[in-house]
Every structure is written in structure tokens, then in C-alpha cells.
Design an enzyme around this catalytic site. Structure first.
Site, PDB file in Angstrom:
ATOM      1  N   GLY A  77       0.865  -1.181  -0.063  1.00 45.40           N
ATOM      2  CA  GLY A  77       0.018  -0.058  -0.031  1.00 45.40           C
ATOM      3  C   GLY A  77       0.861   1.262  -0.209  1.00 45.40           C
ATOM      4  O   GLY A  77       0.643   2.307   0.712  1.00 45.40           O
ATOM      5  N   SER A  91      -4.263   0.225  13.944  1.00 47.92           N
ATOM      6  CA  SER A  91      -5.012   1.734  14.137  1.00 47.92           C
ATOM      7  C   SER A  91      -5.501   1.594  15.470  1.00 47.92           C
ATOM      8  O   SER A  91      -5.682   1.006  16.183  1.00 47.92           O
ATOM      9  CB  SER A  91      -6.073   1.598  13.199  1.00 47.92           C
ATOM     10  OG  SER A  91      -7.102   2.923  13.594  1.00 47.92           O
ATOM     11  N   LYS A 108      -8.817  -4.285  12.757  1.00 43.05           N
ATOM     12  CA  LYS A 108      -7.533  -3.730  13.059  1.00 43.05           C
ATOM     13  C   LYS A 108      -7.190  -4.207  14.495  1.00 43.05           C
ATOM     14  O   LYS A 108      -6.287  -4.459  14.943  1.00 43.05           O
ATOM     15  CB  LYS A 108      -7.599  -2.383  13.330  1.00 43.05           C
ATOM     16  CG  LYS A 108      -7.531  -1.541  11.711  1.00 43.05           C
ATOM     17  CD  LYS A 108      -6.508  -1.905  10.973  1.00 43.05           C
ATOM     18  CE  LYS A 108      -6.534  -1.086   9.971  1.00 43.05           C
ATOM     19  NZ  LYS A 108      -5.138  -1.438   8.891  1.00 43.05           N
ATOM     20  N   ASP A 162      -1.751  -7.349  -5.337  1.00 41.85           N
ATOM     21  CA  ASP A 162      -3.069  -7.332  -4.395  1.00 41.85           C
ATOM     22  C   ASP A 162      -2.883  -7.952  -3.110  1.00 41.85           C
ATOM     23  O   ASP A 162      -2.797  -9.228  -3.197  1.00 41.85           O
ATOM     24  CB  ASP A 162      -4.287  -7.727  -5.073  1.00 41.85           C
ATOM     25  CG  ASP A 162      -5.671  -7.631  -4.424  1.00 41.85           C
ATOM     26  OD1 ASP A 162      -5.274  -7.356  -3.224  1.00 41.85           O
ATOM     27  OD2 ASP A 162      -6.574  -7.771  -5.096  1.00 41.85           O
ATOM     28  N   TYR A 176     -14.033  -1.957  10.219  1.00 37.52           N
ATOM     29  CA  TYR A 176     -12.800  -1.572  10.343  1.00 37.52           C
ATOM     30  C   TYR A 176     -12.035  -1.603  11.819  1.00 37.52           C
ATOM     31  O   TYR A 176     -10.806  -2.450  11.737  1.00 37.52           O
ATOM     32  CB  TYR A 176     -12.806  -0.107  10.039  1.00 37.52           C
ATOM     33  CG  TYR A 176     -11.316   0.604   9.922  1.00 37.52           C
ATOM     34  CD1 TYR A 176     -10.699   0.513   8.647  1.00 37.52           C
ATOM     35  CD2 TYR A 176     -10.677   1.278  10.902  1.00 37.52           C
ATOM     36  CE1 TYR A 176      -9.325   1.149   8.766  1.00 37.52           C
ATOM     37  CE2 TYR A 176      -9.570   2.033  10.936  1.00 37.52           C
ATOM     38  CZ  TYR A 176      -8.922   1.763   9.616  1.00 37.52           C
ATOM     39  OH  TYR A 176      -7.632   2.270   9.827  1.00 37.52           O
ATOM     40  N   ASN A 220       1.308  -2.802   5.314  1.00 32.01           N
ATOM     41  CA  ASN A 220       0.437  -1.321   5.533  1.00 32.01           C
ATOM     42  C   ASN A 220      -0.762  -1.205   4.917  1.00 32.01           C
ATOM     43  O   ASN A 220      -1.656  -0.501   5.526  1.00 32.01           O
ATOM     44  CB  ASN A 220       1.479  -0.067   5.261  1.00 32.01           C
ATOM     45  CG  ASN A 220       0.537   1.071   4.998  1.00 32.01           C
ATOM     46  OD1 ASN A 220       0.301   1.965   5.875  1.00 32.01           O
ATOM     47  ND2 ASN A 220       0.504   1.479   3.708  1.00 32.01           N
ATOM     48  N   THR A 266      -5.165   9.864  14.345  1.00 33.58           N
ATOM     49  CA  THR A 266      -5.944  10.620  13.064  1.00 33.58           C
ATOM     50  C   THR A 266      -4.712  11.101  12.338  1.00 33.58           C
ATOM     51  O   THR A 266      -3.998  12.004  12.395  1.00 33.58           O
ATOM     52  CB  THR A 266      -6.633  11.769  13.584  1.00 33.58           C
ATOM     53  OG1 THR A 266      -7.520  11.302  14.529  1.00 33.58           O
ATOM     54  CG2 THR A 266      -7.881  11.766  12.555  1.00 33.58           C
ATOM     55  N   ILE A 267      -4.683  10.498  11.097  1.00 31.81           N
ATOM     56  CA  ILE A 267      -3.323  10.869  10.291  1.00 31.81           C
ATOM     57  C   ILE A 267      -3.711  11.539   9.019  1.00 31.81           C
ATOM     58  O   ILE A 267      -4.963  11.029   8.140  1.00 31.81           O
ATOM     59  CB  ILE A 267      -2.238   9.661   9.853  1.00 31.81           C
ATOM     60  CG1 ILE A 267      -1.924   8.935  11.129  1.00 31.81           C
ATOM     61  CG2 ILE A 267      -1.274  10.072   9.235  1.00 31.81           C
ATOM     62  CD1 ILE A 267      -1.218   9.467  12.034  1.00 31.81           C
ATOM     63  N   ILE A 305       0.145   6.779   4.137  1.00 31.45           N
ATOM     64  CA  ILE A 305       1.133   6.418   5.025  1.00 31.45           C
ATOM     65  C   ILE A 305       2.070   5.377   4.445  1.00 31.45           C
ATOM     66  O   ILE A 305       3.176   5.590   4.851  1.00 31.45           O
ATOM     67  CB  ILE A 305       0.019   5.753   6.188  1.00 31.45           C
ATOM     68  CG1 ILE A 305      -0.527   6.855   6.955  1.00 31.45           C
ATOM     69  CG2 ILE A 305       1.210   5.014   7.302  1.00 31.45           C
ATOM     70  CD1 ILE A 305      -1.552   6.217   7.998  1.00 31.45           C
TER      71      ILE A 305
HETATM   72  N1  LIG Z   1      -5.010   7.789   7.844  1.00 28.03           N
HETATM   73  C1  LIG Z   1      -5.256   7.453   9.042  1.00 28.03           C
HETATM   74  O1  LIG Z   1      -5.853   8.322   9.682  1.00 28.03           O
HETATM   75  C2  LIG Z   1      -5.107   6.055   9.664  1.00 28.03           C
HETATM   76  C3  LIG Z   1      -5.204   5.661  10.911  1.00 28.03           C
HETATM   77  C4  LIG Z   1      -4.898   4.597  11.566  1.00 28.03           C
HETATM   78  C5  LIG Z   1      -4.301   3.607  10.593  1.00 28.03           C
HETATM   79  N2  LIG Z   1      -4.377   3.827   9.059  1.00 28.03           N
HETATM   80  C6  LIG Z   1      -4.055   2.767   8.387  1.00 28.03           C
HETATM   81  O2  LIG Z   1      -3.009   3.224   7.705  1.00 28.03           O
HETATM   82  C7  LIG Z   1      -2.832   2.257   6.442  1.00 28.03           C
HETATM   83  C8  LIG Z   1      -2.652   3.126   5.153  1.00 28.03           C
HETATM   84  O3  LIG Z   1      -3.657   4.106   5.232  1.00 28.03           O
HETATM   85  P1  LIG Z   1      -3.715   5.420   4.590  1.00 28.03           P
HETATM   86  O4  LIG Z   1      -4.468   6.378   5.392  1.00 28.03           O
HETATM   87  O5  LIG Z   1      -2.509   5.981   4.014  1.00 28.03           O
HETATM   88  O6  LIG Z   1      -4.670   5.138   3.164  1.00 28.03           O
HETATM   89  P2  LIG Z   1      -4.572   5.658   1.922  1.00 28.03           P
HETATM   90  O7  LIG Z   1      -6.001   5.361   1.256  1.00 28.03           O
HETATM   91  O8  LIG Z   1      -4.176   7.007   1.594  1.00 28.03           O
HETATM   92  O9  LIG Z   1      -3.491   4.605   1.104  1.00 28.03           O
HETATM   93  C9  LIG Z   1      -3.860   3.082   1.245  1.00 28.03           C
HETATM   94  C10 LIG Z   1      -3.141   2.658   0.051  1.00 28.03           C
HETATM   95  O10 LIG Z   1      -3.097   1.162  -0.029  1.00 28.03           O
HETATM   96  C11 LIG Z   1      -3.377   0.603  -1.352  1.00 28.03           C
HETATM   97  N3  LIG Z   1      -4.410  -0.484  -1.548  1.00 28.03           N
HETATM   98  C12 LIG Z   1      -5.537  -0.702  -1.244  1.00 28.03           C
HETATM   99  N4  LIG Z   1      -6.017  -1.829  -1.443  1.00 28.03           N
HETATM  100  C13 LIG Z   1      -4.988  -2.721  -1.558  1.00 28.03           C
HETATM  101  C14 LIG Z   1      -4.698  -3.918  -1.744  1.00 28.03           C
HETATM  102  N5  LIG Z   1      -5.787  -4.787  -2.194  1.00 28.03           N
HETATM  103  N6  LIG Z   1      -3.541  -4.385  -2.108  1.00 28.03           N
HETATM  104  C15 LIG Z   1      -2.464  -3.627  -1.955  1.00 28.03           C
HETATM  105  N7  LIG Z   1      -2.819  -2.209  -1.694  1.00 28.03           N
HETATM  106  C16 LIG Z   1      -3.799  -1.837  -1.611  1.00 28.03           C
HETATM  107  C17 LIG Z   1      -4.217   1.787  -1.988  1.00 28.03           C
HETATM  108  O11 LIG Z   1      -3.882   1.672  -3.350  1.00 28.03           O
HETATM  109  C18 LIG Z   1      -3.638   3.017  -1.418  1.00 28.03           C
HETATM  110  O12 LIG Z   1      -2.245   3.441  -2.164  1.00 28.03           O
HETATM  111  C19 LIG Z   1      -4.261   1.451   6.270  1.00 28.03           C
HETATM  112  O13 LIG Z   1      -4.093   0.144   6.866  1.00 28.03           O
HETATM  113  C20 LIG Z   1      -5.117   2.294   7.139  1.00 28.03           C
HETATM  114  O14 LIG Z   1      -6.120   1.422   7.867  1.00 28.03           O
HETATM  115  C21 LIG Z   1      -4.743   5.038   8.763  1.00 28.03           C
END
Ligand SMILES: NC(=O)c1ccc[n+]([C@@H]2O[C@H](COP(=O)([O-])OP(=O)(O)OC[C@H]3O[C@@H](n4cnc5c(N)ncnc54)[C@H](O)[C@@H]3O)[C@@H](O)[C@H]2O)c1
Length: 256
Positions: A14, A147, A164, A68, A160, A94, A192-193, A19
Site C-alpha cells: 500500500g 489503528s 484492526k 493485491d 474496520y 501497511n 488520526t493521520i 502512510i
Molecule cells: N489515515 C489514518 O488516519 C489512519 C489511521 C490509522 C490506521 N491507518 C491505516 O494505515 C494504512 C494506510 O492508510 P492511509 O491513510 O495511508 O490510506 P490511503 O488510502 O491513503 O492509502 C492506502 C493504499 O493502500 C492501497 N491498497 C488498497 N487496497 C489494496 C490492496 N488490496 N492491495 C494492495 N494495496 C492496496 C491503495 O491503493 C493506497 O495506495 C491502512 O492500513 C489504514 O487502515 C490509517
């Protein structure tokens, strides 16, 4: 910035956006030997150049590998791609999604899709990495993306949070299973990112200002702050740390 990941090959899923992208770039900034950026698409959700270009601009070899995470075969192929650089030392699982419509009435279709990525995909990636690390006799580090929603529950993210919470326990169980081989497994629990996932998921976007006001540091986190925490867990600076869920949340879960 540092050399704490010197001689380490880092694989991040990802990693085209948000992130994951920041984790991959942070790995390069912390001296990684090579970084493999994996995702279903190379296009960053937030726009800009692909992650590999940013890493290469830092003078670190980078490859994009389309995979994937919900596919076991894709995870195995991804890890095999690290052979070019001597095998994976730090595997960061990730990739994850949130749902536009989550809650007590989440649909079966959405629930299964989310679980196949957030939970199955994380386990398959960890299994693929552990198998290769054992074959190479490496004391590797596996970092799972949990998370704050995996530590405390929220009615707006039932599926979700369930996924997690599973990731947090997965880190503990795998730490026990793989520790005798010298492989460490930890989770990160971001608060919260500021990413597209946050901005484009209506429920979460609406709640984020309230989260910010309750956060002791009174701001959202930046993806790079997760990148630095992952670099620590991937490096030998954390050589006696395994089975934890490291909260990187500006203190949000420390208060009521
Ligand atoms: N943003 C937040 O506040 C937050 C908080 C806690 C946890 N997270 C976790 O951090 C991680 C990244 O989140 P983010 O905010 O950067 O999200 P984002 O949507 O900006 O990025 C996620 C990436 O994962 C890829 N992805 C989606 N499905 C996929 C698959 N089946 N195989 C491979 N890649 C895939 C997407 O194409 C994307 O590039 C996630 O696991 C999310 O749950 C995010």
C-alpha cells in the site's frame, strides 16, 4: 537523515499513497539498502510523483511491484522480488482500506472485502515474509499496520475496528510464533493521520475535527511521523521489542 536501516531491504505494501508512501520514503531517508514499493496501482491517491521516484531521488534503489495483498500468491511473488536485493529484512504490511458505509449494519459484501485486505492480506504478507526470512536465516522485522480503531471501538467503524483489533492480536501471536527464529513482529496504531483515507471516508472525515480537539497535541498526525516510527521498529534500535502495538496518536488514546 540517519543510517538506522543501513544494509536493510524494506518492502512496503500500500506504498503508492498516504502512510505507506511515507513509510517507504522514510526507509530511504533512514539509510535502507533498497525499497520495494508495492500496491495495486502506482498512482498516488493524493497526486504527485510515484513513490519510487521520490526514493530514487534520495539515491536509494527502488522498485514498484504490483500486488493485491488479498492474494496469497501476490504476497509470495512480492517477497520473491526482494531476492534481487538479498531478501526482505523489514516487511511492512501497511495496505488497508476503510468503508464509506461502516457500522452495525455493514453489508456482508463490504465486510468481506475489508477483511480480505485488512486482515487476510496482513496475515498472508507476514507469512510470505517469515518464510523467506527463515530460509535466509535473517533476524527480520515485520511491522503490521493496525489503528487506534483496533484498540478502542467506534460505532462508525465496526468492520474496520474489528479488522484492526485482529491485526493487534496478530502481532502478538506472530511475535510468539516467530520469536524463536529471531523474527520480531510489531504493530503500529496510528491515531488520526492526514491522508486521503481520512479525507475521503465521510464518517471518519466528519469525526476527525473532534478527534483533533481531544488529542493532547491538538493536531492531526503527518504520514512521515508514522514513517519514522516504522523505521524504529524495523531497525536494530528496537531489537528487544516484539509483540507490541505502538500508539502514534498525539496522545489521543491516553485521555478520555
Ligand atoms: N489515515 C489514518 O488516519 C489512519 C489511521 C490509522 C490506521 N491507518 C491505516 O494505515 C494504512 C494506510 O492508510 P492511509 O491513510 O495511508 O490510506 P490511503 O488510502 O491513503 O492509502 C492506502 C493504499 O493502500 C492501497 N491498497 C488498497 N487496497 C489494496 C490492496 N488490496 N492491495 C494492495 N494495496 C492496496 C491503495 O491503493 C493506497 O495506495 C491502512 O492500513 C489504514 O487502515 C490509517
Amino acid at each position: 537523515m540517519s543510517d538506522i536501516l543501513k544494509d536493510k531491504t524494506v518492502v512496503v505494501t500500500g506504498a503508492s499513497s498516504g502512510i505507506g508512501r511515507a513509510i517507504a520514503v522514510a526507509a530511504a531517508r533512514h539509510g535502507a539498502k533498497a525499497v520495494i514499493v508495492s500496491d495495486i496501482t502506482e498512482t498516488p491517491r493524493e497526486g504527485g510523483a510515484p513513490t519510487t521516484s521520490e526514493i530514487e531521488a534520495l539515491g536509494v534503489p527502488a522498485r514498484f511491484f504490483k500486488a493485491d495483498v488479498s492474494s496469497r500468491a501476490d504476497n509470495d511473488a512480492l517477497v520473491a522480488a526482494a531476492d534481487e536485493f538479498g531478501g526482505v529484512d523489514v516487511m511492512v504490511l501497511n495496505a488497508g482500506i476503510s468503508l464509506r458505509s461502516d457500522g452495525a449494519d455493514v453489508s456482508e459484501e463490504d465486510y468481506r472485502r475489508l477483511m480480505s485486505i485488512n486482515l487476510d492480506g496482513t496475515l498472508f504478507g507476514a507469512q510470505a515474509a517469515a518464510t523467506q526470512m527463515k530460509a535466509h536465516g535473517k533476524a527480520g522485522s515485520i511491522v503490521l499496520m493496525a489503528s487506534m480503531g483496533g484498540i478502542v471501538g467506534a460505532g462508525i467503524t465496526v468492520a474496520y475496528s474489528t479488522s484492526k483489533g485482529g491485526v493487534v492480536l496478530m502481532a502478538k501471536a506472530l511475535a510468539d510464533a516467530l520469536g524463536p527464529d529471531g523474527i520480531r513482529v510489531n504493530a503500529i496504531a496510528p491515531g488520526t493521520i492526514d491522508t486521503e483515507l481520512l479525507r475521503k471516508t465521510p464518517n471518519i472525515a466528519a469525526a476527525s475535527e473532534g478527534f483533533r480537539q481531544r488529542t493532547p497535541l491538538r493536531r492531526l498526525g503527518q504520514p512521515s511521523e508514522i514513517g519514522d516510527a516504522v523505521a524504529f521498529l524495523g531497525s536494530d534500535l528496537s531489537s528487544y521489542v516484539t509483540g507490541i502495538a505502538l500508539q502514534v496518536d498525539g496522545g489521543l488514546l491516553a485521555v478520555i
